[in-house]
Design a protein around this motif. Structure first.
Motif: not given
Ligand code: CA
Ligand code: TEU
Length: 582
Positions: A45, A47-49, A51-53, A98
């Motif tokens: 993750d 961007n730290g939300d 959830i992986g990206d 996402l």
């Molecule tokens: Ca993310």
């Protein structure tokens, strides 16, 4: 050692080989490829939300390249309401916000190219999301319209059509049919969904559906993908008339495999679809591949999926399901290689994926783990983690010695266990809600990866909590901690994958070495490498030869004098030429 004594030691081995499969000299990178499954939600993750990206995948790709794999397969990252973790696609030709943007995907491909890794994406052609514009159009257009014909709408049964059209059940529990409200506000037709009610099945009797997916294939091929893993490839076409199914209603037989005559599986018309796709891929050259996620039983039928003008590979679920049952394993390896050889296709092998309890956890339970798709919770019998991890190492060392392709699931190289302490409100698999929590579902194997032990959330992301909680053990199992420890699971995987490539085992031959197939041990010769897995309670002595790899870290540290194989261990042993011939 003299030639005489070599021959003496070797004779029991050489005299009792049962040949099954010859070395593979055909063209095609994929025939022996190790393909690593990335589950984007849980990889990294950036961007730290929580959830992986895609940018997270790109950032860590060099660490995968170090593993000496050939390709990564990405589970879905397309636009999706995420009701089935992205296997409910609302736009096949865009990235869900996402996970990033299309540009992030291009960045990932560029980095993969730089690292000489191929990228395979997931194609989900059986069903889409109920938010897909075609399904929304079908709802709006009314019964009998061409829009409805993109899906499988039927009138209900019973006096007022209040009963589903047939008795089929969803894989995730409950009926496979959901009734809609018509545009005039009245209760109306029903639509078929083999999975969640938010995943309407496409109607593959309609040519417009074929055209739509041919467009999707070209879209991703044009962006540089090396191929597709085809989701539930056995289910696209349904038997005419949608006949009631008397077996287990989700189409499976008692052992969890699709029943032979299930009207929603393995229909003959599937094969022309895959032939058409193969022709499209070939327009892009010989290197693009199709891999079927086809849960096919009995095994020899799998060969029908990989005939020269159809798919290149199919997942070998019978191998995954055999676990450590050595008798079954032997039968499945033999049947896989002989039936696939007959059509000129390589086999694939797999132990874990995002739908099953991780093998390091399954093998912590005696001989058979929990039922597929059920998951493990704190109230269930608990696995022996140390035993599971050490048997997982043995099973992986055995699998990666087999000729053919292999699929790895992210985190198995770290020996990760399933997440067990996941509170109900954090569970996201639709299986959990659709069964009122009686089946916990697949979230346990989808827990975000640990990268760096000293960082927040073990380096998965430095923002909010990961979408699923990581078990405490993930700190000591973090990739950087394991990289620094020569006897770690990760370093074992590195050595296995490097040796597999150097020795050409993926292109190799297979003969059962009967002397070491005792019922509680199983052994084969691939070229001049003897692979022995000992699941008995006693140690065994090995024949003469050079020990290349051992799955047990304890034994790796033993003095050089030890020339045996412990209980629960796999060994790769190089037999000299004089030993393996004659
Ligand atoms: Ca993310
Ligand atoms: O899975 C297809 C499938 O048939 C099973 O593995 C299924 O997930 C299991 O039996 C449920 O208990 C594929 C994907 O791998 C899975 O993640 C998706 O949920 C499913 O298709 C629907 O797209």
């Amino acid at each position: 050692m003299s030639v005489d004594s070599l021959l003496h030691v070797a004779s029991p081995l050489a005299g009792s080989l049962t040949p099954v499969h010859a070395a593979d000299h055909a063209h095609g990178w994929w025939r022996s490829a190790v393909i690593y499954q990335v589950y984007p939600r849980s990889f990294r993750d950036l961007n730290g939300d929580g959830i992986g990206d895609l940018a997270g995948i790109t950032a860590e790709l060099p660490q995968l390249a170090e593993l000496d794999i050939d390709a990564v397969w990405l589970s879905p990252f397309y636009r999706s309401p995420q009701r089935d973790a992205g296997y409910d696609v609302s736009d096949y030709c865009d990235v869900d916000p996402l996970f990033g943007k299309l540009g992030d995907f291009d960045g990932l491909i560029a980095e993969a190219n730089r690292l000489s890794l191929r990228v395979i994406v997931d194609l989900v052609p059986n069903h889409c999301s109920d938010q897909h514009r075609d399904f929304q159009a079908a709802l709006a257009a009314g019964a009998g319209s061409p829009e409805r014909d993109m899906f499988i709408f039927r009138d209900g049964t019973g006096p007022a059509g209040e009963q589903p059209p047939n008795n089929w059940q969803s894989h995730f529990g409950g009926s496979a049919w959901t009734r809609i409200t018509e545009p005039d506000g009245e209760p109306g037709q029903w639509y078929l969904h083999l999975f969640d009610s938010s995943q309407p099945d496409f109607n593959w009797d309609n040519r417009a559906v074929h055209h739509e997916f041919e467009r999707v294939l070209r879209f991703w091929l044009d962006r540089g993908v090396s191929g597709f893993r085809v989701d539930v490839a056995h289910a696209l076409v349904k038997a005419p008339g949608l006949p009631a199914w008397g077996g287990r209603a989700d189409g499976s037989s008692s052992d969890g495999f699709p029943g032979h005559e299930a009207p929603m599986f393995g229909q003959p018309a599937l094969h022309d679809i895959y032939r058409a796709w193969r022709r499209i891929l070939e327009e892009y050259g010989p290197d693009r591949i199709l891999c079927a996620e086809a849960n096919v039983d009995p095994l020899p039928r799998l060969a029908d999926w990989v005939r020269p003008d159809e798919m290149h590979q199919a997942f070998n679920f019978p191998y995954l399901h055999a676990g450590l049952d050595l008798h079954r394993l032997r039968t499945i390896v033999t049947e896989s290689l002989t039936s696939l050889d007959a059509v000129g296709a390589p086999s694939t092998w797999v132990l874990s994926n995002h739908d099953v309890v991780r093998h390091a956890t399954r093998f912590g339970y005696g001989w058979s783990g929990p039922r597929e798709g059920d998951g493990i919770g704190p109230a269930d019998p608990q696995p022996d983690h140390a035993l599971g991890r050490s048997r997982a190492a043995a099973a992986s060392l055995f699998m990666l010695g087999l000729p053919g392709g292999a699929y790895l699931y992210q985190g198995e190289e770290l020996g990760l266990p399933d997440g067990i302490d996941i509170p109900g409100h954090q569970r996201q698999d639709p299986t959990f809600t659709r069964t009122g929590g009686t089946r916990l579902g697949r979230d346990g194997c989808r827990v975000p990866l640990p990268w760096r032990a000293s960082e927040r959330h073990n380096g998965f992301g430095d923002g909010v909590h990961p979408w699923l909680p990581q078990p405490e053990s993930f700190t000591e199992l973090a990739r950087d901690a394991q990289a620094a420890d020569p006897s770690s699971h990760l370093n074992l995987y590195r050595r296995i994958l490097a040796a597999r490539r150097e020795l050409g085992l993926g292109r190799g031959s297979l003969s059962w070495a009967e002397e070491w197939c005792t019922g509680s041990s199983l052994a084969f010769l691939n070229g001049d490498v003897l692979v022995v897995m000992n699941m008995g309670t006693e140690s065994l002595e090995l024949p003469a030869g050079e020990v290349l790899l051992r799955s047990s870290s304890a034994d790796r540290e033993l003095a050089d004098g030890w020339h045996g194989i412990s209980s629960g261990e796999t060994v790769w042993l190089r037999i000299s030429a004089e030993d393996s011939e004659s």
